[in-house]
Each structure stands twice: as C-alpha cells, then as structure tokens.
Write an enzyme that holds these catalytic residues in place. Structure first.
Site, PDB file in Angstrom:
ATOM      1  N   LYS A  43      38.380  14.362 -20.834  1.00  7.57           N
ATOM      2  CA  LYS A  43      38.890  14.835 -22.125  1.00  7.57           C
ATOM      3  C   LYS A  43      39.570  13.694 -22.875  1.00  7.57           C
ATOM      4  CE  LYS A  43      40.425  19.081 -22.005  1.00  7.57           C
ATOM      5  NZ  LYS A  43      41.388  20.035 -21.410  1.00  7.57           N
ATOM      6  N   ARG A 113      47.435  19.182 -22.311  1.00  2.48           N
ATOM      7  CA  ARG A 113      46.110  19.552 -21.796  1.00  2.48           C
ATOM      8  C   ARG A 113      45.780  18.720 -20.562  1.00  2.48           C
ATOM      9  NH1 ARG A 113      42.293  18.316 -26.827  1.00  2.48           N
ATOM     10  NH2 ARG A 113      41.021  19.968 -25.887  1.00  2.48           N
ATOM     11  N   GLY A 122      38.350  25.858 -16.352  1.00  2.88           N
ATOM     12  CA  GLY A 122      39.287  26.910 -16.001  1.00  2.88           C
ATOM     13  C   GLY A 122      40.287  26.543 -14.917  1.00  2.88           C
ATOM     14  N   MET A 124      43.119  24.537 -15.133  1.00  2.86           N
ATOM     15  CA  MET A 124      44.479  24.725 -15.603  1.00  2.86           C
ATOM     16  C   MET A 124      44.465  25.090 -17.059  1.00  2.86           C
ATOM     17  SD  MET A 124      47.851  22.456 -15.886  1.00  2.86           S
ATOM     18  CE  MET A 124      47.969  22.682 -17.645  1.00  2.86           C
ATOM     19  N   ARG A 357      32.172  16.710 -24.865  1.00  6.01           N
ATOM     20  CA  ARG A 357      31.762  16.237 -23.539  1.00  6.01           C
ATOM     21  C   ARG A 357      30.293  16.570 -23.349  1.00  6.01           C
ATOM     22  NH1 ARG A 357      35.427  20.707 -20.761  1.00  6.01           N
ATOM     23  NH2 ARG A 357      34.316  22.513 -21.489  1.00  6.01           N
ATOM     24  N   HIS A 479      21.111  32.281  10.275  1.00  7.41           N
ATOM     25  CA  HIS A 479      19.680  32.539  10.451  1.00  7.41           C
ATOM     26  C   HIS A 479      19.070  33.079   9.155  1.00  7.41           C
ATOM     27  CE1 HIS A 479      16.215  35.040  11.734  1.00  7.41           C
ATOM     28  NE2 HIS A 479      15.969  33.964  12.458  1.00  7.41           N
ATOM     29  N   ARG A 587       6.715  24.550  13.455  1.00  8.75           N
ATOM     30  CA  ARG A 587       7.397  25.084  14.644  1.00  8.75           C
ATOM     31  C   ARG A 587       6.445  26.067  15.313  1.00  8.75           C
ATOM     32  NH1 ARG A 587      11.036  25.400  10.295  1.00  8.75           N
ATOM     33  NH2 ARG A 587      13.059  24.374  10.643  1.00  8.75           N
ATOM     34  N   ARG A 643       5.322  20.450  16.414  1.00  6.89           N
ATOM     35  CA  ARG A 643       6.308  20.351  17.489  1.00  6.89           C
ATOM     36  C   ARG A 643       5.934  21.322  18.607  1.00  6.89           C
ATOM     37  NH1 ARG A 643      12.345  22.187  16.349  1.00  6.89           N
ATOM     38  NH2 ARG A 643      11.335  24.213  16.307  1.00  6.89           N
ATOM     39  N   SER A 814      11.070  11.670  14.373  1.00  9.18           N
ATOM     40  CA  SER A 814      11.494  12.563  13.305  1.00  9.18           C
ATOM     41  C   SER A 814      12.903  13.005  13.658  1.00  9.18           C
ATOM     42  CB  SER A 814      10.545  13.760  13.223  1.00  9.18           C
ATOM     43  OG  SER A 814      11.055  14.682  12.296  1.00  9.18           O
ATOM     44  N   GLY A 816      15.764  15.222  13.986  1.00 11.76           N
ATOM     45  CA  GLY A 816      16.065  16.652  13.918  1.00 11.76           C
ATOM     46  C   GLY A 816      17.556  16.770  13.693  1.00 11.76           C
ATOM     47  N   THR A 817      17.954  16.706  12.442  1.00  5.21           N
ATOM     48  CA  THR A 817      19.393  16.579  12.171  1.00  5.21           C
ATOM     49  C   THR A 817      20.158  17.888  12.346  1.00  5.21           C
ATOM     50  OG1 THR A 817      18.787  16.696   9.846  1.00  5.21           O
ATOM     51  CG2 THR A 817      19.327  14.526  10.735  1.00  5.21           C
ATOM     52  N   ASP A 819      19.995  19.831  15.187  1.00  4.33           N
ATOM     53  CA  ASP A 819      20.525  19.689  16.535  1.00  4.33           C
ATOM     54  C   ASP A 819      21.363  18.426  16.674  1.00  4.33           C
ATOM     55  OD1 ASP A 819      20.028  21.834  18.325  1.00  4.33           O
ATOM     56  OD2 ASP A 819      17.883  21.460  18.105  1.00  4.33           O
ATOM     57  N   CYS A 881      13.489  16.078   9.708  1.00  2.00           N
ATOM     58  CA  CYS A 881      12.949  17.423   9.538  1.00  2.00           C
ATOM     59  C   CYS A 881      14.025  18.486   9.639  1.00  2.00           C
ATOM     60  CB  CYS A 881      11.836  17.685  10.538  1.00  2.00           C
ATOM     61  SG  CYS A 881      12.404  17.607  12.239  1.00  2.00           S
ATOM     62  N   TYR A 901       9.664   9.287   5.207  1.00  2.00           N
ATOM     63  CA  TYR A 901       9.551  10.572   4.517  1.00  2.00           C
ATOM     64  C   TYR A 901      10.712  11.492   4.861  1.00  2.00           C
ATOM     65  CZ  TYR A 901       8.035  12.648   8.944  1.00  2.00           C
ATOM     66  OH  TYR A 901       7.997  13.088  10.241  1.00  2.00           O
TER      67      TYR A 901
END
Ligand code: ADP
Ligand code: MG
Ligand code: MG
Length: 933
Positions: A43, A113, A122, A124, A357, A479, A587, A643, A814, A816-817, A819, A881, A901
């Site tokens: 601002k 302000r 919103g 303050m 803005r 899930h 899977r 897999r 690959s 498996g982030t 796990d 993956c 990838y």
C-alpha cells in the site's frame, strides 16, 4: 583486570541514526517509490508511486516495516527513534496541511492503515478520522457547516478505534447503532441525523469504558501512537498468521503503517467513495469494473450497509470525475503493466486516489488478462506465464458452483477442506456398496455423493461411481483427498461441523438430519457443503481455448518433462489430453481392487502354500496383461513406469476387528443376519450359513497372521516380492507379454519396471534378476524382444544415502516422496492430523510436508540421491512420483535439482506443466522474495 572496555562498533553507532523509519509523501514527491515494497509494504509503495506520478493522493507518511520487526523482536516496544521520526513525520504533515492533529479551528484528521508487502485482505481494519475528540468534532462541525458529517465521522472513529486498538467486539457497537436506527425508525445509516449520531457517540463512549476499563483517549497524539502499535500487533494475530501460512508468506516480513490526511466521502451528495478494477477479476473481460456509493466513507462500499452502485453509473452522476478516474486508472495499468485494483474517494466533487495494487483474480481471469496484455503489447509472452498461479489452472477444468444460488441459509458448512476442486450435486449414500447400487446400471446414472467419516481403500468402488466425496475427518492428504484428486473428482474432506453416523446411516449438520437419498451440493474448490440441489456452471469451452493458447506460450520455457500417475487406460487417456508425456507411476495394486479381481487377489493371499498361490496368480495374470496392454496402447511409445505390488497384503482383507465382531455374533445370529453375512463373505467362498463359522475363523486366523503393528514399515514393497517371488514373476510376465503383444500390433512401447521400497542394493539385485529372467523367458517364448528398463523408487532415507550402490543395479530412479517424507520425518501420513494443525499454528512447520516438499530435509535426501546415483550412472533417468509432483513449489524444486521429469495425477498435469515452465523461464521474472517455499 582489564582496564578498558571495548568501543562500540561503528555499525551500532551508525545504526542508531541511520535507519530511516519514516517516508513522507506529498505534492507530487514521495521519499519512497513503487519498488520499495519490502520497506513500505504494497500500500505504501503504491501511495508513493502514485504521488510521484503526480496523481491526486492525500499527503501522509509511511512508517516502514523495520519498525514492525523491531516491535516483534523487542516483545512489543519501539525504539525512541521510531517515536521521534513518527512525531517528525506528523509535524511535516501538519505544516504541509496548515493544520494541527485534532486541534484548533481546522483540525487535521488522518487515517492509520496497515499495509504489508503482500496484501492480506481483511487482516486489520483501517482507522479513519483519527484526531477527532470532543473538541475537534465541534470544530469540524463548524468548519464544514455540516454537524451531521462531523458526528458521523467521530462515531466511526470511536467504533474503529474501539474495535481495532482496544479490541472491543464489533457487535458491542453494532448493537448500539442498530438500536438507534430502530428507535428512529430508519433503515439507512444516512437517515440518522446529527442529534441521533451525537447520542450514539455518548453510548459508544460507555461501551469503550465498559469493555476496556478506560475512557476513549481524547489526546490525538496518544490516539496516533496507540493506533500505530495496534497495526504492529495485528501482524502477529491468529488471523494474520493463518493467512500467511495458507499463502506462503514469510512471518518475518512485518507490516508498514500508513498515516494519511483524511479526505471525506461523507460530506454530502457531491462526495462519495468507491473501489474498482481495470478489468473484470472474475472472468477477465476488458471492462471497467467496480462499485461506488455517494455520501459514504471507507469500507461502506464493501460492508454491505447500503447497496453500492455499479461504477458505470458514475458517468451519469459526475461525468468529469468519471473521466478523470478512467484516465488515471488506465495510466496506472500501463504503468504497472498489470490489472489494477483501486480505491478512490470524491470529496466535494474532487477525486482522490487512495490505493492501487495488482488485482487478485481467478484463474480464468488471469489467463484472459494475460493474453489481452500480450496482445496489447503491455507485457511479453514470457512475463505472461507468470501472471497465473499454476494451481489455478484447475479452475478451467471443473464445473463451478453458481454463486447466485449459494445462499447462506443453504450452507451446511464453509469450513470443510477444499480437497479436490469442482462442484457437484448428488444424493447422499453412506457406504461404497450403496453408492454402486444407487448409481444404477442404466445409461442414466444417478449422481451420488459418498459421505463417510473417512474413506479407506475398501471404498474405492464406491468412490469410483460417486460424483463427489464428503468426509468429516481427515486432511488434505487423507485417502479421500488424494484419491479424488487423482480421479479429478470433487471432494470436501475433514468437514468437522458435519457429523457422520455410518451405523445409523445419518449425517447431521446445522441441526438437521440427512438420510440416504437426500440431495446435497459440494463445492470442493472452497470446502463448502450446501443443502439441496444448487445450480452449477460448466467449464466453458471458450475458456479452454484461451488456456490452450496460453499454455502454448508457456511450453517453450519448460525444461523438465511431465508425466502422469495413472493405473488404467481411462486415466491415461485423460492424462494425455492434458499433455502428459508418459506415465510416471502405474500402481498395479489398484488393478486388484476392481470388483472381479479382488476375490482372486484374496484367494492368492489366503493361500498358505506356494502351489495355491501360484494357481491364484495364474488367474490374475491375463487380467494384468490386459491392463498393461491397454496402457501401452494409449501411451503409444511414451514411457510407462509400472511399479510392482507395494501395499501390505492385509489391505485386501477385512479388518481384524470386524471379523472378531462377526465371529462373536454368529452363535446368536438369526436367519436374516446369517444371510447378510453369507452375502458379505460370498467372495471368500461362503455359500451357506453352514460355512460361516469355519470361514470366518480361517479368515481371522490369516488376518492375524498378517497383522502388523506398523504396516507402513511392515511387510510391503519389495519385501513382498522377495518373500513371494511368484508375485513378482507374475507381474513381470504380464508386463512383458503385454509389451510384446503390443509391439506385434505395431504399438510402440517404452517400459519401465519399478521396484518399490528398496533400501539396499541386494534387494534391487534380487528383484531385478527376477524381472530380467522373466523378460528373457517371455521374449524367447514369443520370439520378440522389447526394450525396457528396471529401476527403483527411492523412498527410504537409506536408499538415498547409498544411491551410488543402488544405481549399479537400477537403471532409473523415481523419488517416492510420500514415503520418503514419512520415513524422513518419522511421521505416519495417516495419523498426522492429530498434531499437524498445531504444528502449523505454532509455526513449527510452515507447510504440510506431504503437500509441499520439505526442501531442507527430504529435499536434501533427494539431492544426495541424485548426485550419488549419477556418480555411478551419469545418464541415470530421475523423476518424482509422490503427491509433490503436482505441487508448483515442489515442481520448481525438482527442476532445480535436475530431475528429468515430474509425475502427478492427471488433473494436475496442466498445473505441473505451467509450474515447470515458470521454473524454466528467466530468473529475472521469478516471484519476489518473502514467499516461503
Ligand atoms: P484495506 O487494506 O482493508 O483495503 P485501507 O487502508 O485501504 O484498508 O482502507 C480502508 C478504507 O478506508 C478504504 O475504503 C480506503 O479507501 C479508506 N481510506 C483509507 N485512508 C483514507 C483517507 N486518508 N481518506 C479517506 N478514506 C481513506
Ligand atoms: Mg484498501
Ligand atoms: Mg502449493
């Protein structure tokens, strides 16, 4: 003893006076400018920039963010220097205005302000008319010859100051105000006369006294200092913290404070106030868009007190002002080279600009506006691709709730998690089986919404047929959330205000009971649930064409490929439609959950010897082969990473507790109950009531055999294939037979066989050998060879650390982030909801690490894994993956660490493509600092 003390460092000496805390702006000249958002906030930087551009901006000064940081560091104090510079700024303003704050015959009034680097809508409320007190209000009344205006301004100050600074609930003031309107039999605030307003002021003062045990401060300087410090404090309130967490804003930025001479929109019918956008922020059309109110101040326009008027009407009411406003905002848009969101006030026919803005907008609008601006020559194509947040592209693909039909009285909750976007209408069912039944088999399917406490893999068949899923528990990675996002299906998860009683087949919300068959509407884009059938708007084909055009500009900047996670041909087709360049994760277990297969799968699991197991696997083989063939056909030469079986086997069997209950109830069961049990256990071979006891005991026995205290770390992944090599053999055979068949039908294949949950090179060696042996067997039998790779998922810390070893056997990695995050943090993904919300609130974690990759920990393991893997095998193919593959910040990370990838669910492919393009585009254009990654 040392006789001399160390001299103060030069820095310290200089630091005391060197920090410029206060930046003045007036008369076409500001000490700051638009580039100083770090110091002045959005601002303040905007006010400085507009001032420098010679626009009509009321003068004032900005106290920079460093003062706020200082306030935080010192636990709620500012240095005398900040106070000195504040008073100095005020003195300059008083001189410029030839007025004194809140005193004399012509009192100066100011607004206070808040304004951080990133707008936090919103967070303050602004305090207007500061400086008014019992004396100055009289002066203002005399000077303006408008007592009504003066008292109205004063009552607003007490109200805003009371709420924001003294933290008195708004309702306390609203009660007084509404009672007065009722007493005077008026509807509009403008109908209250000076006398009524004066009475209100008297009562407001009592409210202040009662709630804060002190009088409303009459000293204008005290008002100013208190208001300034309230702005600093507001940075640390819960609302602000949550907002920053959701929007990835750094907690340490702090906010600036703008003190600005008041202009008055409430002086009468030639005054007013308004807000607007230079283009339509909802749909992106090029139109002047906004609203205003005559004889009104501040937030009246957005507060819904009176119905504001469309801004085009201003042309009729005040043509000159309208023309000037259009000129100014067009100039601002050209200057900032982006759509502007602006605020203005008209005082006695004179226009003042109070804010500008870059406007927030929907994904639809973002793309349209970006295209327009490229075509108008305002921005380059490369800049254009940064004008949309990648996660917003889903706005293009899903039906939307028609907001006109989303009335508050139909709202059951607005606090569910927006787990998977889109809006749907359907009839409630409480079990997966009921979902299947209710949907029906005809061509006209009934839309159903599966409502559950939470979902489990056993609900898949119901989730598959439902149009949407609602759960009362579970988070953004539950899930239900993960599976529905994969399916591109609407989901509201963790709607805690709704109680689901699965036993009674009932859902309760807002004091109403809902039964099977009742209609509800889900809005997975915002997390709302509404009663009845609300109206929908479909994705608009014209918009999709715009998105195509936009994506065609983005694509050339992308350096990393995007694959999809898909298990069946239908998902693969969808993925290709969104531009997926392969399958990063198929899977195979999902194939076993299909209705015709799960009995065979169960037979395989229940077998207690290799012979029976092989017999069951033999029946599964042709089905798997068909699945793989289907995938190869759709992907036609693009890589398909398959897999091998990963989850612990008990996931395919009934729950232990359920079996115990059923078995316990059996001796007392009547004929009807028994029939139900025979039906239920039919797929395990129950033919009549006589079979039940033996069968249930055998099942329970096997389930107890398989029981694990911590299945996440149990008998799963390659551990299954090592203990039951025949499973790996069957799967490998299905894959290679399908590939050879496909090639024979001149479908090209690019097969990647992936071994899950490897921790040691020996595991990889063991499974790799089986796969390669079966491949040779199949190629010999069929007289044809296909090219393939065998690789692994890196999803255990150990695997990342010994990646150089593993790469000797694995031809690709690959990550498996999902796990890897579980095992690196030691968090169980399904159980974190008990503490994650608190971790986020307390700032212990900045983000859910299952959604956004934890760069410092998990990310470091990824880096190490890539580096060590490529030491052994320089051209090792590397991808990801996990769920992170579709998260923009994580995609950026994957690009930076040199992956080939990312892979994500089909409906996130577009998001990942855009995120990857942004990551690949020029560094100059990347988002400014202050966002957390
Ligand atoms: P927000 O950040 O919530 O938009 P603002 O500080 O922009 O808050 O102010 C809230 C309202 O008060 C806006 O309508 C704004 O135009 C108005 N306002 C702020 N300062 C002044 C001023 N000096 N004179 C008149 N109106 C003001
Ligand atoms: Mg504003
Ligand atoms: Mg994100």
């Amino acid at each position: 003893m040392s006789t001399y003390t160390l001299p103060e460092t030069q820095e310290e000496q200089a630091g005391m006076s060197a920090v410029k805390y206060v930046y003045f702006f007036a008369d076409g000249k500001a000490e700051g400018n638009g580039a100083m958002k770090n110091e002045l906030g959005g601002k303040g930087a905007g006010l400085a920039e507009m001032t420098n551009a010679g626009l009509p901006v009321p003068p004032g000064f900005t106290i920079q963010t460093e003062a706020c940081r200082e306030y935080m560091r010192s636990g709620g104090k500012v240095s005398p220097e900040v106070n000195r510079q504040t008073e100095d700024g005020l003195r300059r303003l008083e001189q410029r205005q030839k007025q004194k704050l809140g005193s004399g015959e012509n009192p100066l009034l100011v607004s206070v302000r808040s304004g951080a680097k990133f707008s936090m809508p919103g967070m303050m409320d602004t305090i207007l008319n500061l400086g008014l007190n019992d004396q100055s209000v009289e002066a203002l009344a005399r000077r303006s010859s408008n007592p009504r205006f003066a008292y109205d301004s004063y009552r607003r100050l007490i109200q805003m100051f009371g709420n924001v600074v003294l933290e008195i609930p708004k309702s306390a003031f609203d009660e007084v105000f509404d009672a007065k309107k009722k007493q005077k039999k008026t509807k509009l605030d403008t109908d209250l006369d000076a006398k009524a307003l004066k009475e209100i002021i008297g009562e407001y003062k009592k409210v202040v006294k009662k709630h804060s045990k002190r009088d409303f401060p009459q000293d204008p300087h005290e008002q100013l200092i208190m208001a300034r410090d309230a702005v600093f404090r507001s940075w640390q309130n819960e609302r602000a913290k949550t907002y920053r967490r959701i929007n990835n804003i750094d907690d340490m930025l702090g906010t600036a404070v703008n003190v600005q001479a008041m202009v008055f929109g409430n002086l009468g019918e030639t005054s007013g106030t308004g807000v607007g956008f230079t283009r339509n922020p909802a749909i992106g059309t090029k139109e002047f868009y906004g609203e205003f109110l005559m004889n009104a101040q501040g937030e009246d326009v957005v507060a819904g007190i009176r119905t504001p008027v469309p801004i085009l009407e201003l042309q009729k009411v005040m043509p000159e002002v309208y023309k000037q406003l259009r000129e100014i905002t067009t100039r601002l848009e050209k200057h900032y080279r982006d759509m502007q969101d602006f605020e203005f006030t008209i005082q006695d026919g004179k226009l003042y600009m109070l804010q500008t803005r870059n406007g927030k907008r929907t994904g639809l609008a973002a793309v349209r506006v970006a295209i327009q601006m490229v075509e108008e020559g305002l921005i380059t194509k490369e800049e254009a691709i940064f004008r949309i947040d990648p996660s917003q592209v889903v706005d293009f693909l899903v039906a939307r709730l028609d907001e006109k039909d989303a009335r508050p009285e139909d709202l059951l909750t607005a606090k569910g998690l927006p787990a998977s976007p889109g809006a749907v209408v359907g009839q409630i069912v409480f079990t997966a089986d009921d979902a299947v039944e209710k949907v029906g088999h005809g061509t006209e399917k009934n839309p159903v919404i599966l409502v559950r406490g939470e979902t489990t893999p056993e609900d898949i068949h119901g989730m598959e047929v439902a149009v949407g899923i609602l759960t009362s528990r579970g988070g953004m990675t539950s899930h239900a959330a993960v599976v529905t996002r994969g399916m591109g299906k609407c989901c509201v998860a963790g709607a805690g205000e709704i109680t689901v009683d699965e036993r009674a087949n009932e859902m309760r919300a807002q004091g109403q009971v809902f039964k099977k068959g009742d209609w509800i509407t889900l809005d997975g884009t915002t997390g709302r649930v509404l009663r009845g059938k609300r109206k929908m708007l479909p994705p608009d084909p014209e918009n999709l064409a715009k998105l195509d055009k936009f994506m065609s500009w983005a694509e050339p900047f992308r350096k990393i490929r995007v694959r999809a996670n898909a298990d069946i041909p239908r998902d693969a087709i969808q993925a290709r439609a969104f531009g997926a360049e392969g399958i990063g994760l198929c899977r195979t277990e999902h194939m076993f959950f299909a209705q015709d297969r799960i009995p065979l799968m169960r037979a395989m699991i229940l077998a207690d010897n290799e012979k029976d197991r092989r017999a069951a696997l033999k029946k599964l083989l042709p089905m798997q082969r068909k699945d793989f063939f289907g995938l190869f056909e759709v992907m036609d030469g693009l890589p398909v990473t398959i897999r091998l079986l990963d989850p612990p086997l008990h996931e395919f069997l009934p729950k232990r507790e359920k079996l115990m209950v059923d078995l316990g109830a059996l001796p007392h069961a009547d004929a009807k109950h028994k029939k139900a049990l025979v039906d239920e256990y039919g797929e395990y071979g129950a033919r009549g009531a006589g079979d039940l006891k033996k069968l249930l005991s055998a099942l329970l026995h096997r389930v107890e055999d398989l029981h694990e205290f911590n299945p996440m770390l149990g008998h799963r992944g390659c551990r299954l294939g090592i203990t039951y090599p025949e499973i790996t053999e069957m799967q490998a055979r299905a894959i290679f037979e399908a590939a050879v068949d496909a090639e024979k039908k001149s479908v090209k294949t690019h097969v990647e066989v992936m071994i899950p949950l490897v921790a040691t090179v020996k595991e990889m060696e063991n499974q790799g050998a089986i796969v390669r042996r079966v491949a040779d067997e199949v190629f010999k039998e069929k007289g044809k060879t296909v090219h393939y790779l065998v690789g692994t998922m890196i999803e255990l810390p150990r695997a990342a650390l010994v990646a150089d070893e593993i790469a000797k056997e694995a031809e690709f990695f690959s990550f498996g982030t999902n796990d890897l995050t579980q095992t690196t943090f030691g968090f169980s993904r399904d159980d974190i909801n008990k503490f994650l919300p608190i971790y986020l609130d307390e700032g212990i974690l900045k983000q859910d690490p299952f959604q956004v990759i934890d760069r410092d920990g998990v990310g470091e393991l990824v880096r190490i894994g890539i580096e060590r893997g490529r030491k052994t095998r320089p051209h090792l193919e590397v991808g990801i993956c996990g769920e992170h593959g579709g998260d923009p910040s994580s995609v950026e990370f994957c690009h930076a660490v040199g992956m080939d990838y990312v892979a994500c669910s089909p409906f996130r492919v577009l998001t990942a493509r855009l995120a990857a393009a942004q990551a690949g585009a020029s560094d100059k254009l990347k988002t400014e600092g202050g966002r957390t990654k």
